[in-house]
Motif scaffolding. Structure first.
Motif, PDB file in Angstrom:
ATOM      1  N   THR A  12       2.841  16.359   6.427  1.00 51.54           N
ATOM      2  CA  THR A  12       1.824  15.157   6.913  1.00 51.54           C
ATOM      3  C   THR A  12       2.598  13.948   6.234  1.00 51.54           C
ATOM      4  O   THR A  12       3.062  13.709   5.179  1.00 51.54           O
ATOM      5  CB  THR A  12       0.555  15.462   6.510  1.00 51.54           C
ATOM      6  OG1 THR A  12       0.499  15.401   5.066  1.00 51.54           O
ATOM      7  CG2 THR A  12      -0.073  16.418   7.203  1.00 51.54           C
ATOM      8  N   ALA A  64      -0.556  11.558   9.411  1.00 54.68           N
ATOM      9  CA  ALA A  64      -1.803  11.759   8.877  1.00 54.68           C
ATOM     10  C   ALA A  64      -2.672  10.375   9.202  1.00 54.68           C
ATOM     11  O   ALA A  64      -3.923  10.422   9.654  1.00 54.68           O
ATOM     12  CB  ALA A  64      -2.051  12.029   7.575  1.00 54.68           C
ATOM     13  N   GLU A  65      -1.969   9.480   8.941  1.00 59.47           N
ATOM     14  CA  GLU A  65      -2.919   8.063   9.062  1.00 59.47           C
ATOM     15  C   GLU A  65      -2.034   7.001   8.965  1.00 59.47           C
ATOM     16  O   GLU A  65      -0.902   6.837   8.730  1.00 59.47           O
ATOM     17  CB  GLU A  65      -3.990   8.001   8.052  1.00 59.47           C
ATOM     18  CG  GLU A  65      -3.489   8.013   6.562  1.00 59.47           C
ATOM     19  CD  GLU A  65      -4.542   7.526   5.539  1.00 59.47           C
ATOM     20  OE1 GLU A  65      -5.261   6.765   5.604  1.00 59.47           O
ATOM     21  OE2 GLU A  65      -4.199   8.494   4.500  1.00 59.47           O
ATOM     22  N   TRP A  66      -2.357   5.737   9.494  1.00 58.39           N
ATOM     23  CA  TRP A  66      -1.933   4.169   9.468  1.00 58.39           C
ATOM     24  C   TRP A  66      -2.485   3.446   8.286  1.00 58.39           C
ATOM     25  O   TRP A  66      -3.664   3.464   8.114  1.00 58.39           O
ATOM     26  CB  TRP A  66      -2.129   3.661  10.675  1.00 58.39           C
ATOM     27  CG  TRP A  66      -1.294   4.305  11.951  1.00 58.39           C
ATOM     28  CD1 TRP A  66      -1.625   5.026  12.887  1.00 58.39           C
ATOM     29  CD2 TRP A  66       0.076   3.743  12.050  1.00 58.39           C
ATOM     30  NE1 TRP A  66      -0.450   5.312  13.440  1.00 58.39           N
ATOM     31  CE2 TRP A  66       0.625   4.535  13.266  1.00 58.39           C
ATOM     32  CE3 TRP A  66       1.069   2.795  11.472  1.00 58.39           C
ATOM     33  CZ2 TRP A  66       1.919   4.396  13.822  1.00 58.39           C
ATOM     34  CZ3 TRP A  66       2.289   2.713  12.214  1.00 58.39           C
ATOM     35  CH2 TRP A  66       2.786   3.340  13.338  1.00 58.39           C
ATOM     36  N   GLU A  67      -1.724   3.134   7.505  1.00 61.15           N
ATOM     37  CA  GLU A  67      -2.011   1.852   6.618  1.00 61.15           C
ATOM     38  C   GLU A  67      -1.769   0.680   6.984  1.00 61.15           C
ATOM     39  O   GLU A  67      -0.457   0.322   7.271  1.00 61.15           O
ATOM     40  CB  GLU A  67      -1.553   2.153   5.067  1.00 61.15           C
ATOM     41  CG  GLU A  67      -1.831   3.440   4.530  1.00 61.15           C
ATOM     42  CD  GLU A  67      -3.126   3.220   3.541  1.00 61.15           C
ATOM     43  OE1 GLU A  67      -3.431   2.261   3.285  1.00 61.15           O
ATOM     44  OE2 GLU A  67      -3.774   4.077   3.184  1.00 61.15           O
ATOM     45  N   VAL A 113       2.204   9.369   6.057  1.00 59.16           N
ATOM     46  CA  VAL A 113       1.230   8.146   6.132  1.00 59.16           C
ATOM     47  C   VAL A 113       2.348   7.190   6.436  1.00 59.16           C
ATOM     48  O   VAL A 113       3.502   6.913   5.887  1.00 59.16           O
ATOM     49  CB  VAL A 113       0.571   7.926   4.804  1.00 59.16           C
ATOM     50  CG1 VAL A 113      -0.098   6.636   5.090  1.00 59.16           C
ATOM     51  CG2 VAL A 113      -0.092   9.164   4.296  1.00 59.16           C
TER      52      VAL A 113
END
Ligand code: GLN
Length: 235
Positions: free
Chosen positions: A11, A51-54, A13
């Motif tokens: 994963t 997994a995600e966006w910062e 980011v």
């Protein structure tokens, strides 16, 4: 073959810096744009999971990559020799030049950088637009250091341009065209820099780099690249 991140999983980011339309922006509270769709399509071609966006300021992206808070930068980031001393990039996915934005119908209508004498200029901190200001306007002796304002975000620079606090903004051409369409500003001229955008990764993440480059090629070969381009550029 899978790349292996520090946590032993695949994963990743992603980090970006909204306020750079149409590449990344927040609309109705949602992060959207060309880079968002493209990176998601590219990662789908790999064995990694996004997994995600910062959301960060542009000049915080490379530090965030370095300290492991994010694993990939998708922020219309130009592949440059200076940055390649710190980070690595995927193969390029988009080409751009710089543009000079001025107030629509304003007094200042430059045709070249030589016309900037006595004018005030803005750009976003840490960008290649800022490099043009530093190297080709300040170092070149056309404007003084004090005539330059560095902004955290191009949206703030364009707002100051609209309200006449600065005379011009230097920024990537496709983004300048988007601001021209949406705000009271216009492109005075294009300043050719021949830049290419890549996804940024840590230098040691060679498997991820290879996977993203293969992913970019796969998306470009499929109809997806054209679909994403037409969604965000209407071409
Ligand atoms: N392409 C420019 C750079 O890499 C601007 C990127 C941005 O502001 N998101 O510096």
């Amino acid at each position: 073959e899978n790349g292996e991140e520090a946590d032993g999983e695949n994963t990743i980011v992603a980090g970006t810096a909204p306020g750079f339309p149409p590449f990344e922006m927040v609309e109705d509270g949602e992060l959207v744009g060309f880079d968002i769709d493209l990176l998601e399509a590219v990662v789908d071609e790999t064995e990694y999971e996004l997994a995600e966006w910062e959301q960060l300021e542009f000049d915080s992206l490379i530090p965030a990559l370095d300290n492991g808070n994010i694993d990939v930068i998708a922020a219309a980031m130009t592949i440059s020799e200076e940055r390649q001393e710190q980070i690595a990039f995927s193969d390029p996915y988009y080409s751009s030049d710089q543009s000079i934005l001025v107030q629509t119908g304003g007094d200042f209508q430059p045709e070249s950088l030589d016309d900037f004498e006595g004018q005030t200029v803005g750009a976003q901190s840490g960008t290649t637009g800022e490099t043009v200001v530093r190297d080709d306007l300040i170092e070149a002796g056309i404007i003084d250091e004090g005539d330059y304002t560095s902004f955290d975000n191009y949206v703030l620079a364009v707002e100051d341009l609209e309200s006449g606090l600065i005379d011009a903004v230097v920024l990537d051409e496709p983004v300048a065209e988007t601001f021209e369409a949406e705000r009271d500003v216009e492109v005075a001229f294009v300043y050719e820099t021949g830049e290419e955008y890549g996804f940024g990764i840590r230098q040691e993440d060679e498997d991820l780099q290879a996977a993203l480059s293969d992913g970019v090629a796969a998306v470009e070969e499929s109809s997806e690249y054209e679909e994403i381009t037409s969604t965000w550029f209407g071409e």
